[in-house]
Scaffold this motif. Structure first.
Motif, PDB file in Angstrom:
ATOM      1  N   TYR A   2       0.845  -1.194   0.000  1.00 38.95           N
ATOM      2  CA  TYR A   2       0.000   0.000   0.000  1.00 38.95           C
ATOM      3  C   TYR A   2       0.880   1.243   0.000  1.00 38.95           C
ATOM      4  O   TYR A   2       1.913   1.293   0.677  1.00 38.95           O
ATOM      5  N   VAL A   3       0.447   2.286  -0.740  1.00 38.81           N
ATOM      6  CA  VAL A   3       1.194   3.541  -0.785  1.00 38.81           C
ATOM      7  C   VAL A   3       0.232   4.711  -0.625  1.00 38.81           C
ATOM      8  O   VAL A   3      -0.907   4.667  -1.109  1.00 38.81           O
ATOM      9  N   PHE A  36       1.583  -0.409  -4.988  1.00 36.62           N
ATOM     10  CA  PHE A  36       2.885  -0.412  -5.668  1.00 36.62           C
ATOM     11  C   PHE A  36       3.410  -1.841  -5.717  1.00 36.62           C
ATOM     12  O   PHE A  36       2.967  -2.731  -4.985  1.00 36.62           O
ATOM     13  N   TYR A  37       4.384  -2.050  -6.576  1.00 33.51           N
ATOM     14  CA  TYR A  37       5.094  -3.327  -6.662  1.00 33.51           C
ATOM     15  C   TYR A  37       6.494  -3.032  -7.182  1.00 33.51           C
ATOM     16  O   TYR A  37       6.760  -1.982  -7.774  1.00 33.51           O
ATOM     17  N   GLY A  38       7.402  -3.971  -6.970  1.00 34.87           N
ATOM     18  CA  GLY A  38       8.764  -3.757  -7.451  1.00 34.87           C
ATOM     19  C   GLY A  38       9.695  -4.856  -7.013  1.00 34.87           C
ATOM     20  O   GLY A  38       9.279  -5.920  -6.538  1.00 34.87           O
ATOM     21  N   LEU A  39      10.958  -4.605  -7.185  1.00 40.25           N
ATOM     22  CA  LEU A  39      11.982  -5.580  -6.823  1.00 40.25           C
ATOM     23  C   LEU A  39      13.164  -4.865  -6.185  1.00 40.25           C
ATOM     24  O   LEU A  39      13.356  -3.658  -6.345  1.00 40.25           O
ATOM     25  N   GLY A  40      13.943  -5.650  -5.460  1.00 42.45           N
ATOM     26  CA  GLY A  40      15.100  -5.094  -4.784  1.00 42.45           C
ATOM     27  C   GLY A  40      16.148  -6.155  -4.542  1.00 42.45           C
ATOM     28  O   GLY A  40      15.933  -7.353  -4.784  1.00 42.45           O
ATOM     29  N   VAL A  41      17.280  -5.713  -4.046  1.00 43.56           N
ATOM     30  CA  VAL A  41      18.356  -6.626  -3.657  1.00 43.56           C
ATOM     31  C   VAL A  41      19.056  -6.037  -2.447  1.00 43.56           C
ATOM     32  O   VAL A  41      19.214  -4.813  -2.340  1.00 43.56           O
ATOM     33  N   ALA A  42      19.417  -6.904  -1.512  1.00 42.17           N
ATOM     34  CA  ALA A  42      20.153  -6.496  -0.324  1.00 42.17           C
ATOM     35  C   ALA A  42      21.433  -7.323  -0.236  1.00 42.17           C
ATOM     36  O   ALA A  42      21.468  -8.482  -0.655  1.00 42.17           O
ATOM     37  N   TYR A  43      22.482  -6.699   0.303  1.00 37.77           N
ATOM     38  CA  TYR A  43      23.767  -7.388   0.462  1.00 37.77           C
ATOM     39  C   TYR A  43      24.305  -7.097   1.855  1.00 37.77           C
ATOM     40  O   TYR A  43      24.391  -5.936   2.260  1.00 37.77           O
ATOM     41  N   ASP A  52       0.996   3.198  -8.388  1.00 39.48           N
ATOM     42  CA  ASP A  52      -0.231   3.543  -9.116  1.00 39.48           C
ATOM     43  C   ASP A  52      -1.199   4.172  -8.119  1.00 39.48           C
ATOM     44  O   ASP A  52      -1.719   3.489  -7.232  1.00 39.48           O
ATOM     45  N   PHE A  53      -1.424   5.496  -8.247  1.00 39.93           N
ATOM     46  CA  PHE A  53      -2.319   6.222  -7.348  1.00 39.93           C
ATOM     47  C   PHE A  53      -3.702   6.358  -7.987  1.00 39.93           C
ATOM     48  O   PHE A  53      -3.832   6.395  -9.216  1.00 39.93           O
TER      49      PHE A  53
END
Length: 208
Positions: free
Chosen positions: A144-145, A161-168, A184-185
């Motif tokens: 939710y945004v 909203f949706y998306g991708l990420g990476v953590a190290y 998307d609002f």
């Protein structure tokens, strides 16, 4: 003194000397006894991959870039600007899969010229699922945004909203990473316009 007595006395004196010499020679010919040192077998310590456990609370900050797009178009230049904020969340490592929940808040420097509108802030409530690759954690996120605007449309609008990420994991506590998110609002404060936003951020977190 007769010869028999002389010979007997000579034998009596010589015999002990001969026997002593024989024992000394026998002792000198004995092989030396070798002392064998005990062999110590080194057992290697278990190898632990640093940063392989993602379970725990974490908090940090992010800095990046955002761009707006509206349909029908409010501003053909697709306004963009810097975004910056903080985040906090919790991850649970199930082995190969890591699940998480997070809250984050961004302030923005994005302004729309037609109409005169400023995107002041973005708040997100996130869920994520990722793959535990040791020190790396690639993941998908959605949720939710809510955005706050000022100017021609003063108020709030929400969406998803949706998306991708990476953590190290740099070590057991310090985490760096990045995210790319699509928002998307519903356009509640923008006259029914379908407002979209894309953000890309670099993130630094500390895991407790």
């Amino acid at each position: 003194m007769n010869k028999a007595m002389y010979f007997g006395r000579t034998v009596a004196i010589a015999l002990p000397l001969i026997m002593a010499g024989s024992f000394a020679t026998a002792g000198g010919l004995a092989e030396p006894v070798e002392t064998v040192e005990p062999v110590t077998v080194m057992t290697p310590a278990p190898v632990r991959v640093s940063g392989s456990d993602w379970t725990g609370f974490y908090a940090g900050a992010q800095l990046g870039y955002g761009q707006l797009e509206a349909d029908p178009a409010l501003d053909p230049t697709e306004p963009d600007g810097a975004i910056y904020g903080v985040h906090a969340g919790y991850r649970y490592d199930l082995g190969n899969i890591v699940l998480g929940a997070e809250l984050d808040f961004d302030g923005t420097e994005i302004e729309v010229t037609n109409p005169a509108l400023e995107l002041d802030s973005i708040f997100r409530a996130k869920l994520s699922a990722g793959y535990d690759a040791g020190a790396f954690l690639p993941y998908l996120t959605a949720g939710y945004v809510e955005a706050e605007t000022s100017g021609a449309a003063d108020g709030t609008t929400d969406g998803d909203f949706y998306g991708l990420g990476v953590a190290y994991k740099m070590n057991n506590n310090l985490i760096i990473g990045g995210e790319v998110l699509q928002h998307d609002f519903d356009g509640g404060v923008l006259g029914g316009a379908n407002l979209e936003a894309t953000t890309a951020t670099a993130r630094v977190s500390f895991q407790f």
